[in-house]
Design a protein around this motif. Structure first.
Motif, PDB file in Angstrom:
ATOM      1  N   GLY A 139       5.825   2.508   9.138  1.00 38.82           N
ATOM      2  CA  GLY A 139       6.108   3.703   9.940  1.00 38.82           C
ATOM      3  C   GLY A 139       7.159   4.573   9.264  1.00 38.82           C
ATOM      4  N   VAL A 140       8.179   3.919   8.712  1.00 38.85           N
ATOM      5  CA  VAL A 140       9.230   4.648   7.990  1.00 38.85           C
ATOM      6  C   VAL A 140       8.611   5.403   6.807  1.00 38.85           C
ATOM      7  N   ILE A 141       7.729   4.707   6.088  1.00 37.93           N
ATOM      8  CA  ILE A 141       7.092   5.317   4.915  1.00 37.93           C
ATOM      9  C   ILE A 141       6.240   6.515   5.344  1.00 37.93           C
ATOM     10  N   ARG A 142       5.491   6.349   6.404  1.00 35.47           N
ATOM     11  CA  ARG A 142       4.624   7.463   6.838  1.00 35.47           C
ATOM     12  C   ARG A 142       5.465   8.658   7.303  1.00 35.47           C
ATOM     13  N   ARG A 143       6.560   8.411   7.970  1.00 35.03           N
ATOM     14  CA  ARG A 143       7.421   9.523   8.399  1.00 35.03           C
ATOM     15  C   ARG A 143       8.058  10.197   7.195  1.00 35.03           C
ATOM     16  N   SER A 144       8.403   9.376   6.192  1.00 34.45           N
ATOM     17  CA  SER A 144       9.000   9.936   4.978  1.00 34.45           C
ATOM     18  C   SER A 144       7.973  10.798   4.221  1.00 34.45           C
ATOM     19  N   LEU A 145       6.712  10.357   4.211  1.00 31.98           N
ATOM     20  CA  LEU A 145       5.652  11.148   3.560  1.00 31.98           C
ATOM     21  C   LEU A 145       5.430  12.460   4.321  1.00 31.98           C
ATOM     22  N   ALA A 146       5.562  12.399   5.634  1.00 32.48           N
ATOM     23  CA  ALA A 146       5.396  13.623   6.437  1.00 32.48           C
ATOM     24  C   ALA A 146       6.498  14.620   6.090  1.00 32.48           C
ATOM     25  N   LEU A 174      -1.686  -8.758  10.056  1.00 30.95           N
ATOM     26  CA  LEU A 174      -1.093  -7.610   9.357  1.00 30.95           C
ATOM     27  C   LEU A 174      -1.990  -6.379   9.524  1.00 30.95           C
ATOM     28  N   MET A 175      -3.298  -6.601   9.354  1.00 32.74           N
ATOM     29  CA  MET A 175      -4.243  -5.479   9.448  1.00 32.74           C
ATOM     30  C   MET A 175      -4.359  -4.933  10.868  1.00 32.74           C
ATOM     31  N   ASP A 176      -3.924  -5.711  11.837  1.00 34.78           N
ATOM     32  CA  ASP A 176      -3.940  -5.241  13.230  1.00 34.78           C
ATOM     33  C   ASP A 176      -2.889  -4.157  13.479  1.00 34.78           C
ATOM     34  N   GLN A 177      -1.944  -4.042  12.564  1.00 34.28           N
ATOM     35  CA  GLN A 177      -0.877  -3.049  12.752  1.00 34.28           C
ATOM     36  C   GLN A 177      -1.409  -1.651  12.420  1.00 34.28           C
ATOM     37  N   PRO A 178      -1.070  -0.677  13.236  1.00 32.09           N
ATOM     38  CA  PRO A 178      -1.676   0.650  13.070  1.00 32.09           C
ATOM     39  C   PRO A 178      -1.376   1.332  11.738  1.00 32.09           C
ATOM     40  N   ASP A 179      -0.212   1.037  11.138  1.00 34.20           N
ATOM     41  CA  ASP A 179       0.120   1.723   9.884  1.00 34.20           C
ATOM     42  C   ASP A 179      -0.085   0.862   8.642  1.00 34.20           C
ATOM     43  N   VAL A 180      -0.681  -0.306   8.810  1.00 40.73           N
ATOM     44  CA  VAL A 180      -1.002  -1.156   7.651  1.00 40.73           C
ATOM     45  C   VAL A 180      -2.457  -0.885   7.274  1.00 40.73           C
ATOM     46  N   ASP A 181      -2.631  -0.315   6.083  1.00 41.87           N
ATOM     47  CA  ASP A 181      -3.964   0.143   5.668  1.00 41.87           C
ATOM     48  C   ASP A 181      -4.570  -0.723   4.568  1.00 41.87           C
ATOM     49  N   GLY A 182      -4.097  -1.951   4.482  1.00 39.48           N
ATOM     50  CA  GLY A 182      -4.648  -2.829   3.458  1.00 39.48           C
ATOM     51  C   GLY A 182      -3.562  -3.692   2.875  1.00 39.48           C
ATOM     52  N   ALA A 183      -3.901  -4.374   1.776  1.00 33.98           N
ATOM     53  CA  ALA A 183      -2.952  -5.321   1.196  1.00 33.98           C
ATOM     54  C   ALA A 183      -3.027  -5.303  -0.324  1.00 33.98           C
ATOM     55  N   LEU A 184      -1.863  -5.520  -0.932  1.00 33.25           N
ATOM     56  CA  LEU A 184      -1.805  -5.805  -2.365  1.00 33.25           C
ATOM     57  C   LEU A 184      -1.476  -7.292  -2.447  1.00 33.25           C
ATOM     58  N   ALA A 191       0.619  12.544   5.199  1.00 37.41           N
ATOM     59  CA  ALA A 191       1.128  11.288   5.764  1.00 37.41           C
ATOM     60  C   ALA A 191       0.021  10.530   6.502  1.00 37.41           C
ATOM     61  N   GLU A 192      -0.800  11.272   7.219  1.00 39.41           N
ATOM     62  CA  GLU A 192      -1.880  10.637   7.982  1.00 39.41           C
ATOM     63  C   GLU A 192      -2.994  10.112   7.078  1.00 39.41           C
ATOM     64  N   ALA A 193      -3.177  10.766   5.932  1.00 40.64           N
ATOM     65  CA  ALA A 193      -4.297  10.405   5.053  1.00 40.64           C
ATOM     66  C   ALA A 193      -3.951   9.322   4.024  1.00 40.64           C
ATOM     67  N   THR A 194      -2.662   9.127   3.751  1.00 37.36           N
ATOM     68  CA  THR A 194      -2.265   8.217   2.665  1.00 37.36           C
ATOM     69  C   THR A 194      -2.336   6.756   3.112  1.00 37.36           C
ATOM     70  N   ARG A 195      -3.018   5.947   2.301  1.00 38.15           N
ATOM     71  CA  ARG A 195      -3.080   4.519   2.608  1.00 38.15           C
ATOM     72  C   ARG A 195      -1.770   3.835   2.197  1.00 38.15           C
ATOM     73  N   VAL A 196      -1.236   3.044   3.109  1.00 37.83           N
ATOM     74  CA  VAL A 196      -0.013   2.279   2.828  1.00 37.83           C
ATOM     75  C   VAL A 196      -0.368   0.796   2.946  1.00 37.83           C
ATOM     76  N   LEU A 197      -0.341   0.112   1.809  1.00 36.37           N
ATOM     77  CA  LEU A 197      -0.713  -1.306   1.771  1.00 36.37           C
ATOM     78  C   LEU A 197       0.530  -2.167   1.955  1.00 36.37           C
ATOM     79  N   TYR A 198       0.338  -3.357   2.476  1.00 35.25           N
ATOM     80  CA  TYR A 198       1.424  -4.329   2.532  1.00 35.25           C
ATOM     81  C   TYR A 198       1.199  -5.368   1.432  1.00 35.25           C
ATOM     82  N   GLY A 199       2.266  -5.785   0.779  1.00 39.82           N
ATOM     83  CA  GLY A 199       2.164  -6.860  -0.208  1.00 39.82           C
ATOM     84  C   GLY A 199       3.328  -7.820  -0.069  1.00 39.82           C
ATOM     85  N   GLY A 200       3.038  -9.107  -0.212  1.00 37.57           N
ATOM     86  CA  GLY A 200       4.087 -10.129  -0.118  1.00 37.57           C
ATOM     87  C   GLY A 200       3.543 -11.339   0.598  1.00 37.57           C
TER      88      GLY A 200
END
Ligand code: PEP
Length: 252
Positions: free
Chosen positions: A189-196, A223-233, A204-213
């Motif tokens: 969410g922080v990342i998407r707000r920063s992109l906005a 993880l994928m159930d979260q609204p702002d998680v758009d995939g994984a590295l 911000a709405e169109a950019t995919r933000v992946l989670y990795g770790g």
């Protein structure tokens, strides 16, 4: 709608034959994964062979690094982004924490590499993420925002179509410690707000933000159930075709 991306970072693992075998095993296992884009990132020496073997499939090939220089020249040991495109890559991972930590990459370097990737028409998977000490001192958010700003400096709205962000908390990489889905969502969410703020709401709405770790077959769904998680590295769990396929097929 943001199409999820599941990307496997094979790091400095797998000789040529092993990389090709893994890619060939993976191909049928993810052939029906229309819900997401599938990307694998072998070492430089395996890129062409793997790209040739997955051509025509739904698997895309990424490099793990590239030169800051787009222009060919006297840069011993470097590989330019168009050389990666030339051997069949569509993506390049830039600014992975292992490169920041062990090879001195800064946000400025990451920014140059990102620009080189975009200029070549490839997609950059730009990695950001805080260290454990930074999280413990309450600075995770500002660290990630600074990395993001520096890495994407000077990129236009059009350039952003070729950007995927990967949020990878350093304390979760290869440690078996995954961020909780709530921690991941919070930072995404922080990342998407920063992109906005930097590039506007549409970007911000169109950019995919992946989670990795430490993403594994048994934690990908939450993880994928979260609204702002758009995939994984995915690192470790992408080395085995079956386990990576289970992650890709989290929805099936
Ligand atoms: C990575 O290398 O990008 C990574 C997330 O590794 P792992 O999945 O092994 O934590």
């Amino acid at each position: 709608m943001r199409k999820p991306v599941i990307a496997g970072n094979w790091k400095m693992y797998k000789l040529l034959g092993e990389a090709v075998d893994t890619a060939l095993t993976l191909k049928p296992l993810v052939a029906n994964a229309n819900h997401c884009e599938v990307v694998i990132a072998p070492v430089f020496t395996a890129l062409k062979s793997v790209a040739d073997r997955v051509e025509g499939s739904n698997i895309r090939v990424s490099a793990q690094n590239c030169s800051t220089e787009a222009k060919h020249g006297a840069q011993t040991g470097e590989v330019a982004a168009d050389m990666l495109r030339d051997v069949g890559c569509s993506h390049v991972i830039v600014g992975h924490s292992e490169r920041r930590q062990f090879y001195g990459e800064t946000d400025a370097t990451v920014n140059l590499k990102t620009k080189a990737v975009i200029q070549t028409g490839l997609t950059a998977i730009v990695c950001v993420g805080e260290k454990l000490s930074e999280r413990e001192s309450g600075n995770a958010e500002s660290v990630v925002k600074t990395q993001l700003k520096g890495s994407l400096d000077g990129l236009t709205v059009a350039d952003m179509e070729r950007i995927i962000i990967a949020y990878e908390p350093v304390w979760a990489i290869g440690t078996g410690k995954t961020a909780t889905p709530e921690q991941a969502q919070e930072m995404h969410g922080v990342i998407r707000r920063s992109l906005a703020e930097s590039h506007g709401r549409d970007v911000a709405e169109a950019t995919r933000v992946l989670y990795g770790g430490s993403v594994k077959p048994d934690n990908i769904r939450s993880l994928m159930d979260q609204p702002d998680v758009d995939g994984a590295l995915v690192g470790g769990a992408s080395l085995d075709a079956e386990s990576f396929a289970q992650i890709v097929n989290y929805k099936v």
